[in-house]
Design an enzyme around this catalytic site. Structure first.
Site, PDB file in Angstrom:
ATOM      1  N   ASN A  13      34.807  34.816  47.107  1.00  0.00           N
ATOM      2  CA  ASN A  13      34.426  35.199  45.734  1.00  0.00           C
ATOM      3  C   ASN A  13      33.826  36.609  45.904  1.00  0.00           C
ATOM      4  O   ASN A  13      32.857  36.787  46.640  1.00  0.00           O
ATOM      5  CB  ASN A  13      33.380  34.186  45.254  1.00  0.00           C
ATOM      6  CG  ASN A  13      32.916  34.350  43.827  1.00  0.00           C
ATOM      7  OD1 ASN A  13      31.890  33.772  43.467  1.00  0.00           O
ATOM      8  ND2 ASN A  13      33.610  35.069  42.996  1.00  0.00           N
ATOM      9  N   ASN A  65      30.933  39.032  34.460  1.00  0.00           N
ATOM     10  CA  ASN A  65      32.199  38.436  34.876  1.00  0.00           C
ATOM     11  C   ASN A  65      33.313  39.475  34.916  1.00  0.00           C
ATOM     12  O   ASN A  65      33.187  40.568  34.355  1.00  0.00           O
ATOM     13  CB  ASN A  65      32.581  37.312  33.910  1.00  0.00           C
ATOM     14  CG  ASN A  65      31.995  35.978  34.322  1.00  0.00           C
ATOM     15  OD1 ASN A  65      31.788  35.731  35.517  1.00  0.00           O
ATOM     16  ND2 ASN A  65      31.734  35.121  33.350  1.00  0.00           N
ATOM     17  N   CYS A  74      25.019  33.310  39.317  1.00  0.00           N
ATOM     18  CA  CYS A  74      26.162  33.393  40.234  1.00  0.00           C
ATOM     19  C   CYS A  74      25.657  33.035  41.623  1.00  0.00           C
ATOM     20  O   CYS A  74      24.925  33.803  42.258  1.00  0.00           O
ATOM     21  CB  CYS A  74      26.772  34.793  40.237  1.00  0.00           C
ATOM     22  SG  CYS A  74      28.201  34.898  41.337  1.00  0.00           S
ATOM     23  N   ASN A 149      24.021  28.523  34.347  1.00  0.00           N
ATOM     24  CA  ASN A 149      25.277  28.741  33.601  1.00  0.00           C
ATOM     25  C   ASN A 149      25.924  27.367  33.371  1.00  0.00           C
ATOM     26  O   ASN A 149      25.608  26.397  34.061  1.00  0.00           O
ATOM     27  CB  ASN A 149      26.196  29.734  34.322  1.00  0.00           C
ATOM     28  CG  ASN A 149      26.574  29.307  35.718  1.00  0.00           C
ATOM     29  OD1 ASN A 149      26.106  28.287  36.224  1.00  0.00           O
ATOM     30  ND2 ASN A 149      27.419  30.069  36.366  1.00  0.00           N
ATOM     31  N   HIS A 151      28.561  24.255  33.264  1.00  0.00           N
ATOM     32  CA  HIS A 151      29.664  23.690  34.056  1.00  0.00           C
ATOM     33  C   HIS A 151      30.077  22.344  33.507  1.00  0.00           C
ATOM     34  O   HIS A 151      29.227  21.535  33.102  1.00  0.00           O
ATOM     35  CB  HIS A 151      29.243  23.507  35.514  1.00  0.00           C
ATOM     36  CG  HIS A 151      29.121  24.793  36.257  1.00  0.00           C
ATOM     37  ND1 HIS A 151      30.146  25.331  37.006  1.00  0.00           N
ATOM     38  CD2 HIS A 151      28.098  25.680  36.333  1.00  0.00           C
ATOM     39  CE1 HIS A 151      29.764  26.491  37.527  1.00  0.00           C
ATOM     40  NE2 HIS A 151      28.508  26.728  37.135  1.00  0.00           N
ATOM     41  N   ASN A 182      32.508  26.832  32.738  1.00  0.00           N
ATOM     42  CA  ASN A 182      33.155  26.859  34.046  1.00  0.00           C
ATOM     43  C   ASN A 182      33.710  25.457  34.309  1.00  0.00           C
ATOM     44  O   ASN A 182      32.996  24.462  34.111  1.00  0.00           O
ATOM     45  CB  ASN A 182      32.145  27.238  35.125  1.00  0.00           C
ATOM     46  CG  ASN A 182      31.605  28.648  34.935  1.00  0.00           C
ATOM     47  OD1 ASN A 182      32.295  29.622  35.186  1.00  0.00           O
ATOM     48  ND2 ASN A 182      30.364  28.773  34.459  1.00  0.00           N
ATOM     49  N   GLU A 200      36.771  29.604  36.851  1.00  0.00           N
ATOM     50  CA  GLU A 200      35.533  30.218  36.374  1.00  0.00           C
ATOM     51  C   GLU A 200      35.696  30.837  34.990  1.00  0.00           C
ATOM     52  O   GLU A 200      36.652  31.597  34.764  1.00  0.00           O
ATOM     53  CB  GLU A 200      35.085  31.325  37.338  1.00  0.00           C
ATOM     54  CG  GLU A 200      34.444  30.808  38.587  1.00  0.00           C
ATOM     55  CD  GLU A 200      33.701  31.917  39.323  1.00  0.00           C
ATOM     56  OE1 GLU A 200      33.192  32.849  38.658  1.00  0.00           O
ATOM     57  OE2 GLU A 200      33.652  31.851  40.551  1.00  0.00           O
ATOM     58  N   ARG A 201      34.739  30.553  34.135  1.00  0.00           N
ATOM     59  CA  ARG A 201      34.646  31.248  32.848  1.00  0.00           C
ATOM     60  C   ARG A 201      34.665  32.763  33.088  1.00  0.00           C
ATOM     61  O   ARG A 201      33.936  33.271  33.937  1.00  0.00           O
ATOM     62  CB  ARG A 201      33.313  30.848  32.181  1.00  0.00           C
ATOM     63  CG  ARG A 201      32.991  31.593  30.921  1.00  0.00           C
ATOM     64  CD  ARG A 201      31.669  31.163  30.328  1.00  0.00           C
ATOM     65  NE  ARG A 201      30.511  31.487  31.146  1.00  0.00           N
ATOM     66  CZ  ARG A 201      29.242  31.394  30.745  1.00  0.00           C
ATOM     67  NH1 ARG A 201      28.971  30.955  29.535  1.00  0.00           N
ATOM     68  NH2 ARG A 201      28.249  31.703  31.558  1.00  0.00           N
ATOM     69  N   CYS A 209      32.994  29.044  44.046  1.00  0.00           N
ATOM     70  CA  CYS A 209      31.992  29.252  43.000  1.00  0.00           C
ATOM     71  C   CYS A 209      30.724  28.512  43.423  1.00  0.00           C
ATOM     72  O   CYS A 209      30.713  27.278  43.493  1.00  0.00           O
ATOM     73  CB  CYS A 209      32.514  28.716  41.661  1.00  0.00           C
ATOM     74  SG  CYS A 209      31.305  28.853  40.326  1.00  0.00           S
ATOM     75  N   GLY A 210      29.670  29.278  43.715  1.00  0.00           N
ATOM     76  CA  GLY A 210      28.428  28.678  44.216  1.00  0.00           C
ATOM     77  C   GLY A 210      27.748  27.797  43.186  1.00  0.00           C
ATOM     78  O   GLY A 210      27.291  26.684  43.494  1.00  0.00           O
ATOM     79  N   THR A 211      27.683  28.281  41.939  1.00  0.00           N
ATOM     80  CA  THR A 211      27.042  27.441  40.911  1.00  0.00           C
ATOM     81  C   THR A 211      27.905  26.216  40.615  1.00  0.00           C
ATOM     82  O   THR A 211      27.383  25.142  40.300  1.00  0.00           O
ATOM     83  CB  THR A 211      26.791  28.239  39.615  1.00  0.00           C
ATOM     84  OG1 THR A 211      27.987  28.930  39.231  1.00  0.00           O
ATOM     85  CG2 THR A 211      25.650  29.232  39.794  1.00  0.00           C
ATOM     86  N   GLY A 212      29.243  26.362  40.747  1.00  0.00           N
ATOM     87  CA  GLY A 212      30.125  25.204  40.579  1.00  0.00           C
ATOM     88  C   GLY A 212      29.825  24.151  41.629  1.00  0.00           C
ATOM     89  O   GLY A 212      29.797  22.945  41.337  1.00  0.00           O
TER      90      GLY A 212
HETATM   91  N1  LIG Z   1      31.882  32.665  36.056  1.00  0.00           N
HETATM   92  C1  LIG Z   1      30.504  32.275  36.031  1.00  0.00           C
HETATM   93  C2  LIG Z   1      29.597  33.254  36.709  1.00  0.00           C
HETATM   94  C3  LIG Z   1      29.915  33.474  38.176  1.00  0.00           C
HETATM   95  C4  LIG Z   1      29.776  32.232  39.056  1.00  0.00           C
HETATM   96  C5  LIG Z   1      29.927  32.555  40.512  1.00  0.00           C
HETATM   97  N2  LIG Z   1      31.152  33.026  40.970  1.00  0.00           N
HETATM   98  C6  LIG Z   1      29.212  31.623  41.454  1.00  0.00           C
HETATM   99  O1  LIG Z   1      29.413  31.761  42.666  1.00  0.00           O
HETATM  100  O2  LIG Z   1      28.379  30.838  41.022  1.00  0.00           O
HETATM  101  C7  LIG Z   1      30.026  32.081  34.575  1.00  0.00           C
HETATM  102  O3  LIG Z   1      30.681  32.597  33.658  1.00  0.00           O
HETATM  103  O4  LIG Z   1      29.029  31.400  34.360  1.00  0.00           O
END
Ligand SMILES: N[C@@H](CCC[C@H](N)C(=O)O)C(=O)O
Length: 269
Positions: A13, A65, A74, A149, A151, A182, A200-201, A209-212
């Site tokens: 990413n 984004n 992120c 964010n 999900h 997301n 990802e959104r 995606c770390g938050t994912g």
């Molecule tokens: N696309 C996400 C923001 C980015 C997330 C990221 N790549 C991660 O690693 O968490 C959004 O729109 O919330």
């Protein structure tokens, strides 16, 4: 005006990082962010990251984004920024203050507390976010979590069999999600291992995606499917996600810097 940037990655990413902590930059808007992120005509990245001074933390991290939209969190960029900063720091983001600590060619990040209330995701109307009574073409009964964010998470038998290129944008833009969402598809491999792909959104399919990973792990833990610490395997590699007794999420994994460069602001303004 010439502006320096650092190109960084978290499990594939990728980010362009602008450091405006010591030297102020002109205002960043959606158009400039999108132009810099463009892979054909700009520098190219999934997210543009801008570091600025903060009144409440060691510094502020703004996240844009690929489509130019500014968002709250992120995970992968948080580890990249930890590496760049080089020492533990409290970082203000639009999604809350997180704590980053560089460690072993990457970082550990305290991502804060998850939110499960339907209006905190946000959803358009009230429902149980642990088992939502909705579905899209074979993807059913997802969960939803906000980790800075929004999900939505679907458990599936085989993540590679899901046509995320078509279902991802359809779900991302569904009226159920007023701030878009997301989209995560995950397979529970064992009580300590999850496999995950993410649409990802505002960025589409990314390598990780770390938050994912955080949202998916916490949703699986909430449903009692896995232990409170798990390995999450994404196309770009592995993250370790923990959800502590203190209700805080910890993410640990690699980050890398690939090169440094500079550009003329006027080429993008
Ligand atoms: N696309 C996400 C923001 C980015 C997330 C990221 N790549 C991660 O690693 O968490 C959004 O729109 O919330």
């Amino acid at each position: 005006m010439r502006v320096d940037f650092t190109k960084m990655h978290g499990l594939g990413n990728d980010f362009v990082v602008l450091d405006a902590r010591a030297r102020e930059l002109p205002a960043i808007d959606q158009d400039i962010a999108r132009a810099l992120a463009d892979r054909r005509t700009g520098i190219g990245c999934d997210q543009l990251i801008v570091l600025e001074p903060s009144d409440t933390a060691d510094f502020r991290m703004r996240i844009f984004n690929h489509d130019g939209g500014e968002v709250g969190a992120c995970g992968n960029a948080s580890r990249a920024v930890a590496l760049l900063h080089g020492s533990p720091a409290d970082v203000e983001t639009a999604g809350g203050t997180i704590r980053v600590e560089p460690a072993n060619d990457g970082a550990s990040v305290d991502m804060g507390e998850p939110r499960f209330d339907w209006d905190a995701i946000p959803l358009a109307y009230g429902m149980d976010t642990a088992a939502m009574p909705v579905g899209w073409d074979g993807l059913d009964q997802p969960g939803a979590v906000n980790v800075g964010n929004p999900h939505v998470i679907f458990f599936v038998p085989d993540t590679d069999a899901v046509p995320l290129e078509t279902l991802g944008p359809e779900i991302e833009n569904d009226a159920l999600f007023p701030e878009r969402v997301n989209v995560n598809v995950a397979t529970i491999e064992s009580r300590t291992h999850i496999r995950l792909r993410v649409w990802e959104r505002g960025a589409g399919l990314t390598r990780a995606c770390g938050t994912g990973a955080c949202a998916t792990a916490v949703h699986a833990m909430r449903r009692g499917l896995v232990e409170r610490e798990v390995r999450v395997t994404l196309p770009g590699g592995d993250l370790t996600i923990g959800w502590g007794e203190d209700n805080r999420i910890t993410m640990t994994g690699p980050a890398t810097e690939s090169y440094r460069g500079s550009f003329d602001w006027s080429d993008f303004a």
